[in-house]
Design a protein around this motif. Structure first.
Motif, PDB file in Angstrom:
ATOM      1  N   LEU A  46       3.643   4.462  -4.232  1.00 24.26           N
ATOM      2  CA  LEU A  46       3.417   3.877  -2.903  1.00 24.26           C
ATOM      3  C   LEU A  46       4.500   2.858  -2.565  1.00 24.26           C
ATOM      4  O   LEU A  46       4.879   2.717  -1.400  1.00 24.26           O
ATOM      5  CB  LEU A  46       2.020   3.219  -2.855  1.00 24.26           C
ATOM      6  N   GLN A  47       5.020   2.172  -3.584  1.00 25.62           N
ATOM      7  CA  GLN A  47       6.076   1.189  -3.327  1.00 25.62           C
ATOM      8  C   GLN A  47       7.345   1.892  -2.812  1.00 25.62           C
ATOM      9  O   GLN A  47       7.987   1.408  -1.883  1.00 25.62           O
ATOM     10  CB  GLN A  47       6.369   0.401  -4.604  1.00 25.62           C
ATOM     11  N   HIS A  48       7.659   3.058  -3.383  1.00 21.64           N
ATOM     12  CA  HIS A  48       8.814   3.813  -2.881  1.00 21.64           C
ATOM     13  C   HIS A  48       8.602   4.217  -1.429  1.00 21.64           C
ATOM     14  O   HIS A  48       9.509   4.164  -0.603  1.00 21.64           O
ATOM     15  CB  HIS A  48       9.037   5.083  -3.721  1.00 21.64           C
ATOM     16  N   VAL A 106       9.716   1.051   5.526  1.00 19.78           N
ATOM     17  CA  VAL A 106      10.215  -0.249   5.987  1.00 19.78           C
ATOM     18  C   VAL A 106      11.666  -0.109   6.448  1.00 19.78           C
ATOM     19  O   VAL A 106      12.040  -0.573   7.548  1.00 19.78           O
ATOM     20  CB  VAL A 106      10.079  -1.321   4.870  1.00 19.78           C
ATOM     21  N   ALA A 107      12.483   0.567   5.646  1.00 21.08           N
ATOM     22  CA  ALA A 107      13.892   0.752   6.007  1.00 21.08           C
ATOM     23  C   ALA A 107      14.009   1.594   7.281  1.00 21.08           C
ATOM     24  O   ALA A 107      14.802   1.288   8.179  1.00 21.08           O
ATOM     25  CB  ALA A 107      14.646   1.410   4.857  1.00 21.08           C
ATOM     26  N   VAL A 145      -0.636  -3.688  -5.309  1.00 25.37           N
ATOM     27  CA  VAL A 145       0.175  -4.886  -5.106  1.00 25.37           C
ATOM     28  C   VAL A 145       1.548  -4.536  -5.660  1.00 25.37           C
ATOM     29  O   VAL A 145       1.663  -4.153  -6.827  1.00 25.37           O
ATOM     30  CB  VAL A 145      -0.420  -6.095  -5.852  1.00 25.37           C
ATOM     31  N   PHE A 146       2.575  -4.661  -4.839  1.00 24.42           N
ATOM     32  CA  PHE A 146       3.898  -4.182  -5.231  1.00 24.42           C
ATOM     33  C   PHE A 146       4.596  -5.173  -6.159  1.00 24.42           C
ATOM     34  O   PHE A 146       4.235  -6.353  -6.200  1.00 24.42           O
ATOM     35  CB  PHE A 146       4.713  -3.844  -3.975  1.00 24.42           C
ATOM     36  N   THR A 147       5.562  -4.656  -6.906  1.00 23.16           N
ATOM     37  CA  THR A 147       6.133  -5.471  -7.991  1.00 23.16           C
ATOM     38  C   THR A 147       6.917  -6.667  -7.462  1.00 23.16           C
ATOM     39  O   THR A 147       7.129  -7.624  -8.192  1.00 23.16           O
ATOM     40  CB  THR A 147       7.055  -4.610  -8.885  1.00 23.16           C
ATOM     41  N   LYS A 180       1.851   8.678   2.849  1.00 25.26           N
ATOM     42  CA  LYS A 180       2.134  10.065   3.248  1.00 25.26           C
ATOM     43  C   LYS A 180       3.304  10.577   2.418  1.00 25.26           C
ATOM     44  O   LYS A 180       4.102   9.781   1.903  1.00 25.26           O
ATOM     45  CB  LYS A 180       2.505  10.123   4.736  1.00 25.26           C
ATOM     46  N   ARG A 181       3.465  11.911   2.357  1.00 27.99           N
ATOM     47  CA  ARG A 181       4.570  12.490   1.591  1.00 27.99           C
ATOM     48  C   ARG A 181       5.906  12.009   2.166  1.00 27.99           C
ATOM     49  O   ARG A 181       6.037  11.821   3.385  1.00 27.99           O
ATOM     50  CB  ARG A 181       4.481  14.021   1.641  1.00 27.99           C
ATOM     51  N   PRO A 182       6.917  11.829   1.275  1.00 30.78           N
ATOM     52  CA  PRO A 182       8.216  11.313   1.736  1.00 30.78           C
ATOM     53  C   PRO A 182       8.798  12.119   2.892  1.00 30.78           C
ATOM     54  O   PRO A 182       9.387  11.550   3.818  1.00 30.78           O
ATOM     55  CB  PRO A 182       9.095  11.419   0.481  1.00 30.78           C
TER      56      PRO A 182
END
Ligand code: PMP
Ligand code: GLN
Length: 394
Positions: free
Chosen positions: A299-301, A307-308, A211-213, A376-378
């Protein structure tokens, strides 16, 4: 022998899972696979070392039916640590072959033919199949994206889904595929209806640590609400939290009578599973808090990156509050149907996604929505975004 389809009628509506279909398409076309939700890096090294050690030191035979004591103790301790829930490792915890078996065994254990299962659509694909195997009937309540970009359900629709045949509600929060985290108010209504209709609840919480911040709600296990612990089977698994989806180590916790019912069924489905992996998952569940927050932040990053990137590529994006997944609307890119869009995407730009339409009974509600996985990896996400940007160029 007759030449008709040998498959029992209740399974005929279920074809190959969309995850298998789309992963096969990715392999065939060499596309970047953001379809099936599996990480492309390994889980915590302490866990991997413990598994290797167990393989080398004679933990290769059948474990006990409910799971090895160390893992059951670790499952109970983990729930006390994070959710303030008390379960007796001897009798209130059973280890399963992933969350998938935990959900299937719970439904098979509790539902008579004709019983109804209230669930939310889009639903994880195995739910519909497990309900069908039990001869039960699903009563989906549709989650719809609102003006604020959050998925929500109509409380009246949920209330109307409960009736005299309702046996249980199957709740997945954080929710795959929408990334929705059910709020305290939403959960309170689910709990109220369970108590009012005296039904059970099976909660699939495999994304409990994702759950993201910036989510509107923190994760709240339904079992913590008044009157719910005694009627809830709480399911989770190691696959997502510890990035080991191929291990298939899950568990179910609940009051002894419900867990005993699940074990009765589970022993004839798989009997036991993953002997040498069980001690390793026990180690992982005991990792310090920093592991769990680091995993979420990571995962949030990746969520933010994808998303962007999807917005930049022209998709309508519904940013998730949790899980591995983001939903995108294909309308702005000229898409009219998510299934067609996903089938042609590898050829058009070399990326695989999953149409969420296949997780709805009301397919119109999800017609133009597709799901991308960001576990997945960035650099893989960056490559996918570069490719997706080409959609606007053609
Ligand atoms: N439930 C949900 C909501 C999922 O996303 C998944 C995939 N991890 C599962 C169940 C299956 O979990 P497992 O691989 O542990 O069987
Ligand atoms: N849970 C994974 C997903 O939603 C897939 C699991 C599977 O392939 N059955 O992508």
């Amino acid at each position: 022998m007759t030449t008709t389809d040998p498959l029992v009628a209740r399974m005929r509506p279920f074809g190959t899972t969309i995850f298998a279909e789309m992963s096969a398409l990715a392999v065939r076309t060499g596309a970047v696979n953001l379809g099936q939700g599996f990480p492309d890096t390994d889980g915590p090294p302490e866990m991997l070392a413990a598994a290797a050690e167990a393989l080398r030191t004679g933990h290769n035979q059948y474990p006990p039916g409910p799971g090895i004591p160390a893992l059951r103790a670790a499952v109970a301790a983990h729930q006390r640590r994070f959710w303030n829930l008390e379960y007796d490792p001897d009798g209130e915890v059973v280890v399963t072959a992933g969350a998938t078996e935990a959900v299937a065994a719970s439904i098979l254990a509790l539902c008579e033919a004709g019983d109804e299962v209230v669930c939310f659509e889009p639903y994880y694909d195995s739910y519909a199949a497990s309900i069908a195997l039990a001869g039960a009937v699903r009563r989906p309540v549709t989650l719809r994206p609102g003006a604020d970009g959050r998925y929500a359900f109509d409380p009246a629709e949920l209330r109307a889904a409960f009736g005299p045949r309702t046996r249980l509600v199957l709740l997945n929060s954080p929710h795959n595929p929408t990334g929705k985290v059910f709020t305290a108010d939403e959960l309170a209504l689910v709990a109220e209806l369970c108590r009012e209709h005296d039904t059970y609840a099976v909660t699939d919480e495999v994304y409990e640590h994702l759950v993201f911040t910036d989510a509107a709600a923190a994760h709240l296990p339904l079992a913590t609400l008044p009157g719910m612990r005694e009627r809830t089977l709480r399911v989770s698994s190691a696959g997502k939290t510890f990035s080991c989806t191929g291990w298939k180590v899950g568990w179910v916790s609940g009051p002894a009578s419900l867990v005993a019912a699940v074990l009765r069924v589970k022993q004839f489905l798989t009997f036991v599973n993953a002997g040498p992996l069980q001690p390793a998952v026990a180690v992982a569940l005991g990792l310090p808090d920093a592991y769990f927050t680091g995993f979420r932040d990571d995962l949030q990053h990746r969520r933010d990156q994808l998303v962007a990137g999807l917005a930049d590529a022209g998709f309508g994006v519904l940013a998730p509050e949790g899980t591995y997944f983001v939903t995108a609307d294909v309308t702005a890119l000229g898409g009219r149907d998510g299934v067609d869009f996903c089938r042609s995407l590898p050829e058009r730009c070399g990326v695989v996604a999953v149409p969420t339409q296949v997780f709805y009974d009301d397919t119109a509600a999800g017609r133009r929505l597709i799901r991308f996985a960001f576990c997945k990896r960035p650099e893989v996400l960056a490559e996918a975004v570069t490719r997706l940007r080409r959609l606007r160029e053609h």
